[in-house]
Every structure is written in C-alpha cells, then in structure tokens.
Write a protein that holds these residues in place. Structure first.
Motif, short mmCIF file in Angstrom:
data_model
loop_
_atom_site.label_atom_id
_atom_site.label_comp_id
_atom_site.label_asym_id
_atom_site.label_seq_id
_atom_site.Cartn_x
_atom_site.Cartn_y
_atom_site.Cartn_z
N GLY A 269 41.00 40.09 50.61
CA GLY A 269 41.50 40.13 49.24
C GLY A 269 42.18 38.83 48.84
N VAL A 270 42.90 38.21 49.76
CA VAL A 270 43.54 36.93 49.48
C VAL A 270 42.50 35.84 49.27
N MET A 271 41.41 35.90 50.05
CA MET A 271 40.34 34.93 49.86
C MET A 271 39.76 35.05 48.45
N LEU A 272 39.64 36.26 47.95
CA LEU A 272 39.18 36.47 46.57
C LEU A 272 40.17 35.87 45.58
N GLU A 273 41.45 36.12 45.81
CA GLU A 273 42.49 35.59 44.91
C GLU A 273 42.49 34.07 44.87
N ILE A 274 42.45 33.46 46.06
CA ILE A 274 42.49 31.99 46.13
C ILE A 274 41.22 31.39 45.52
N GLY A 275 40.07 31.98 45.85
CA GLY A 275 38.82 31.45 45.31
C GLY A 275 38.75 31.55 43.80
N SER A 276 39.29 32.63 43.26
CA SER A 276 39.28 32.80 41.80
C SER A 276 40.18 31.79 41.11
N ALA A 277 41.26 31.39 41.80
CA ALA A 277 42.21 30.43 41.23
C ALA A 277 41.81 28.98 41.51
N MET A 278 40.82 28.77 42.34
CA MET A 278 40.44 27.42 42.74
C MET A 278 39.82 26.66 41.57
N PRO A 279 40.23 25.42 41.34
CA PRO A 279 39.63 24.64 40.24
C PRO A 279 38.12 24.48 40.43
#
Length: 297
Positions: free
Chosen positions: A254-264
């Motif tokens: 879930g954190v990987m999803l969060e970080i990937g979604s926020a990644m420029p």
C-alpha cells in the motif's frame, strides 16, 4: 483468484496445507480453464526460456542496439571464476545471470517479462543460480514460478508493476519481492515466512525512481537487475532466519502505491529526471538522437 492480499494467500496455504506455488498452480488452472498438468507444462516452457536467456547472455555477449550496454554479465561471470567475490559465489552468480538476461532483453532477445521486461533478469538470476547451488530439478523451480506469480498477482492488483505508473520500485522492487518470497518457499520456508520476505524486500526499494537514460531500458536498469537479484537472496535469508517485516507486507504494498502515485512524472519512465538528466545522461541521449537515420523527404 480466492485471494487479494498476501495475508489471505498465507491463510489459505495454512488452512489447506499447501505451498504458495501449489495453491497458485490450482488457482491458475481453474482461472484459465485448463488442467493443472497443462498449466504446469506452460510454466515449464517459461522457465526454459529463462534458462536459455541466461546462457545466451553469457555465451554470446549480446550488445544493445544503442551500444550502451553489453557484456557485463559475461564480465561478472569471468570475475567469479578468478576468485571468491565479496558477495559470495552464489550471490555473484545470481548477479551475473541477472545482468546476462537483462542484456538479452536490451539486445531484443527472447526473455520472460517477470513482471516486466525492465525487471526481467531478477527472477531468472535468482532461480537459475539457486538451481545450480542446490541441484534442484526443473520441476521445483517451475513450482517456484507459480509462487512468484501469486506474489506478483497481489502486488499488481494492489499497487503497480509498471515503472511508468509507480517508478522503478514498481518494476525492480516487485521482481525482488517476487523472487525473495518464492526463494524462501523453495528453501523450505513457510508461506508466512515467504510473505515476510516480500515485505522485507519491498521496503528496501520504496521510492526508487524510473529514470532510463535516453528512454532506453538499459542504463541504469540492467545494473539494478543485477543488484536486485542479490537483494532478493538477502531478503529470503532474513525471512528464513526468522526476521519479520514489522510493517505487514500488504501495508508495504500500500505504501508503494502511495509513493508511486505521489512521484513526479519526471521520475516515472519519462527520462525527464534522475540519472537521465545528468550531464552525461543528456549527452548520451543527444548522441543517440544524432546517430539515428534521418527520415527521407
């Protein structure tokens, strides 16, 4: 599939007394409407392609069309033959094999995308080197591929496996997690330990950007495959030793999803940031653009 999370997967294995690989074989056969024998035979074909790619990468020294990469798998293998590497012979082989398969991919050779072409070297590197280390028959590794597939299924349905969507954490990170979990089970670990291996592996790659130089799946992708194979071995060892992922593996996904979604966007396979935009990265891209044949008027 009867599971959506790694926790559900481990619980099913415990309740039915099955390995992850065995359970996934049954699930895949039912999903595809084929017999387990046919599903196993198809996966065995994929493993054969992986082994072929390892050998081709070492024997033929493929070079990418750009000329940027080629021969590093062979160099690593030759280095291993000269003496004891710092990482140990097994990890060194996993690294060499992962580099070799990735170079076959970069030279437009035949590979299995596990889970993507950009991360195609990690599982073959781990599996083929492990097979040589322990003398396992192909059938054991084929069941291991079903275990890796089950883990990849969960990651893909709850986060990303594409660098364009979630950065390299989604491609190389997912492949490391798949390889680590499968290897844990292959070496006699429980489904619970395999799940912990996934979390341990993924936590090590959170935030990894996808920054291919000149937009090619070559630099730094191939080196990341080599190092990723070693990370998978380490995560499996930790899990087998009893080390647990304090943050549950499903939460790590879930954190990987969060970080990937926020990644420029610049750090998600666009070649607009990271290593691709260093002075050398820009110079390489410009050189390759100038080397392309000009379209005829």
């Amino acid at each position: 599939m009867r599971f959506r999370t790694l926790q559900e997967l481990a619980a099913l294995c415990a309740a039915e007394g099955r390995t992850i690989g065995g359970l996934m074989l049954a699930e895949q056969a039912a999903e595809a409407g084929v017999s387990e024998e046919d599903a196993f035979r198809q996966m065995a074909g994929y493993y054969h392609v992986m082994k072929e790619a390892v050998r081709k990468g070492l024997d033929e020294e493929p070079v990418s069309r750009s000329g940027l990469v080629g021969g590093d798998g062979r160099k690593m293998n030759a280095y291993l033959e000269r003496g004891e590497p710092s990482v140990g012979s097994w990890a060194g082989l996993a690294m060499a094999y992962a580099l070799a398969v990735s170079e076959v991919n970069a030279s437009m050779g035949r590979i299995v995308a596990t889970p993507t072409a950009g991360s195609c070297g990690i599982i073959p590197g781990v599996f083929v080197s492990s097979q040589e280390r322990f003398g396992w028959p192909d059938g054991k590794l084929v069941e291991g591929l079903f275990a890796a597939g089950a883990i990849g299924y969960v990651i893909a349905n709850n986060s990303f496996v594409s660098g364009a969507e979630g950065g390299c954490q989604a491609e190389v990170g997912s492949a490391i997690g798949m390889a680590a979990g499968a290897l844990t089970e292959l070496r006699g670990g429980s489904a619970e330990q395999a799940v912990h291996a996934v979390g341990l592996a993924l936590k090590n790659t959170l935030g990894l950007v996808c920054d291919p130089v000149a937009g090619l799946v070559e630099v730094p992708c191939i080196v990341r495959n080599g190092l990723g194979a070693v990370n998978a071995l380490a995560a499996a060892d930790m899990a087998l030793a009893g080390v647990r992922s304090v943050i549950p593996s499903d939460e790590v996904i879930g954190v990987m999803l969060e970080i990937g979604s926020a990644m420029p966007a610049a750090h998600r396979e666009t070649a607009l940031g990271g290593l691709a935009q260093t002075p050398t990265g820009r110079e390489i891209a410009e050189r390759l653009r100038n080397a392309r044949p000009k379209p005829k008027p």
